[in-house]
Scaffold this active site. Structure first.
Site, PDB file in Angstrom:
ATOM      1  N   HIS A 180      -8.989   4.418  -0.980  1.00 36.71           N
ATOM      2  CA  HIS A 180      -7.522   3.899  -0.821  1.00 36.71           C
ATOM      3  C   HIS A 180      -7.553   2.770  -1.908  1.00 36.71           C
ATOM      4  O   HIS A 180      -7.501   1.897  -1.625  1.00 36.71           O
ATOM      5  CB  HIS A 180      -7.471   3.237   0.534  1.00 36.71           C
ATOM      6  CG  HIS A 180      -6.217   2.670   0.929  1.00 36.71           C
ATOM      7  ND1 HIS A 180      -5.151   2.994   0.420  1.00 36.71           N
ATOM      8  CD2 HIS A 180      -6.003   1.548   1.740  1.00 36.71           C
ATOM      9  CE1 HIS A 180      -4.126   2.414   0.831  1.00 36.71           C
ATOM     10  NE2 HIS A 180      -4.676   1.507   1.549  1.00 36.71           N
ATOM     11  N   CYS A 232       0.779  -1.048   0.075  1.00 33.86           N
ATOM     12  CA  CYS A 232      -0.006   0.133  -0.004  1.00 33.86           C
ATOM     13  C   CYS A 232       0.922   1.209   0.046  1.00 33.86           C
ATOM     14  O   CYS A 232       0.359   2.279  -0.121  1.00 33.86           O
ATOM     15  CB  CYS A 232      -0.862   0.162   1.275  1.00 33.86           C
ATOM     16  SG  CYS A 232      -2.078  -1.536   1.352  1.00 33.86           S
TER      17      CYS A 232
END
Lengths: 384, 384
Positions: B331, B83
């Protein structure tokens, strides 16, 4: 920009290593390399890998390798450029040292392919091609190369047997490489008899699915490690091409390989005639031929002639695959770019035994991702 | 090292974009960004992405984006740090310009997650954790964060409702962000009522699966683009930690985030008190709390208090998630690091509307890969 030296280099064996994990391969290469540099801690770790997420159930590979190799809180990142990931990782490491951002960067390139069924591996490798316009229609990676090879034979009026020299040379050279996957010679007759994979590509035109890792320690200080000979990275360059073969103006010309090689020659201030050996990206015989042409060793359509005329052997005009190449040393895809450099170093250090290139001082390595889309080229020069 | 300026920045909408592909998202972000710079061609393309191989059937993403965005034979590479891939890509671009290797680098970060079933996405996200010691035993990524949050509540004597402020603030700020995934407010009552995901983490503690892309054009010449305000990358740093939570000395301390922030503060010559806004990696509420602590805004165990005391709003002491954050802006994992920077730029340019941080001049962005293993920190400074 500062000079960058390779002060440590080590690799694992290459092959179907059923009892080894991605982690153990990477860590072996790291530990052996750092041991050569007296345990010197790198400022940064760059990992090259293509398919760890798909085939070894692991992403976040920078931190993963840093952690398992015991490198503490070092900066760590993974780069991916399909089968060109190793060369791309080397370039990231090179840039950091050359720019003075880091004094010492560890580059490790690793691939673990054999834990999955061959179909999954083929599907993984196909991710290097254009998903919508190539892979989705059922084109595998070997099929793409087969189309290119067939066209090459058609346009240049050559026959399949003309390519035999690539496999014969690679396998002969691999017999002197203790880490190579295939340490046995093959003959032109074996080549002619090999089973078909995707016509006209047969088994001996193709590199094999394999596992392995290699690592390089790059430093601004040439004395930082225990290198046998002072070897400088004289050039590093990258270029890209269209991802799909069909959208290239000329499917038989690796234009990004040419652009990348041209930039590398300019940076090193040399030309093809100054290169003593060329670790080409011979994942398939046709890629070896096209690489020889793109890098200026033969005119368009004549790369195959270098193999026919015996000029690619250790004592030939353009020695390639001098330690077995992708074909016989093995092609753990994301690791290959670093393994090519390790092979070149062994030559520059005069340790290649029966496949030694006499007086080798300048080596060119070129790593290809996809069917010619992502290219990294490096030139190594021994400084004496 | 040269100064590096952000002279162009653009993003796609963030959300469940069922009719968009990985390619179209990346290309939209690239085109909008280059249009701001008057069509200036970058010397290099760096792509940040985590899961294109697993979720969008495409690797070799550097060449892929370069090709589809019409960038010719530009050098192109993809970096991956779970991420944290977007932040890692920004750092590669920054280093190239700062070192003088390139004058102008395009950084694009993209993720397409919704073409796969949720189970496949969860399996993909779990690749950020340790494959052998976490994922193999069934631990999902939200479960790892739930263990950390439970421990945090236990050690610091706080209750689940104490974390409500993170979701309330993020959602409120997102209402002013035209690209945000969730443009609606939530209340502390909504938070208390939200369905459980992995106790104690509920739906409003978690960022959602989403698609999107963002791009930044980095140049040495601040006048190269059409930036509304001259914004310099005042610091860029990276650090790593153990990949598994269980092997950390203190599971409640993001030591790599601390190390990375410390290096960034030193490079920029500032401290936490000089930061006007902090785009933290609030993938889960607990990560927002731990990030506030690691970056020096609160002592260990007290990050949650900043939310309880209303200090994380646009007019608070440490504004975070000022355009919605990971929680409400969305996200798309590999894209987030670049989206954080775009959000910070909007603040520095005074275009954040109802969520504007008054007088914002210095912004901190921190992108986390895994449960704290791969960290990239950047500081942006408006030069006037």
């Amino acid at each position: 920009m500062r000079d960058v030296y390779i002060v440590g280099a080590a690799q694992t064996d290459i092959g179907e290593l059923w009892n080894r994990s991605l982690m153990s391969l990477a860590v072996e290469a790291v530990r052996k390399t750092l041991a050569q540099a007296g345990g010197r801690e790198p400022d940064c770790l760059v990992v090259g890998n293509m398919l760890s997420g798909e085939l070894a159930s692991q992403e976040n590979l920078g931190a993963f390798v840093a952690d398992w190799a015991g490198l503490g809180q070092v900066e760590a990142v993974k780069v991916e450029a399909a089968c060109g990931s190793g060369g791309a990782a080397l370039r990231e490491g090179y840039l950091r040292v050359a720019a003075g951002v880091c004094d010492c960067v560890l580059v490790v390139a690793v691939e673990k392919m054999t834990d999955q069924l061959p179909d999954a591996v083929s599907a993984g490798l196909a991710l290097a091609a254009d998903g919508d316009y190539e892979t989705l229609h059922g084109t595998t990676f070997v099929a793409l190369n087969a189309l290119i090879m067939r066209r090459y034979m058609h346009e240049n009026g050559c026959r399949h047997e003309d390519f035999a020299g690539f496999a014969v040379n690679a396998h002969r050279n691999a017999t002197a490489n203790e880490h190579a996957m295939f340490r046995r010679e093959v003959s032109a007759h074996d080549y002619a008899q090999a089973c078909m994979v995707a016509s006209p590509i047969n088994l001996l035109d193709s590199s094999a699915i394999s596992d392995g890792a290699g690592a390089l320690l790059l430093c601004a200080d040439p004395e930082a490690g225990g290198a046998r000979r002072r070897v400088r990275v004289a050039a590093s360059s990258a270029a890209s091409d269209t991802i799909a073969v069909a959208t290239r103006k000329d499917p038989l010309w690796l234009s990004a390989a040419e652009a990348s090689a041209r930039r590398a020659y300019a940076q090193a201030g040399i030309g093809p005639d100054d290169v003593d050996l060329f670790e080409a990206h011979d994942a398939f015989s046709i890629m070896a031929a096209l690489s020889l042409e793109a890098c200026g060793f033969a005119p368009r359509g004549r790369g195959v002639r270098l193999a026919m005329e015996g000029e690619i052997g250790p004592r030939g005009r353009v020695p390639i695959a001098t330690r077995g190449g992708l074909k016989a040393r093995g092609h753990p895809v994301g690791a290959t770019g670093v393994l090519q450099v390790i092979d070149a170093l062994v030559q520059l250090e005069g340790r290649a035994g029966a496949s030694q290139v006499p007086g080798a001082r300048v080596a060119l390595t070129q790593n290809i991702g996809g069917s010619g889309a992502s290219i990294n080229t490096h030139i190594l020069e021994a400084e004496d």
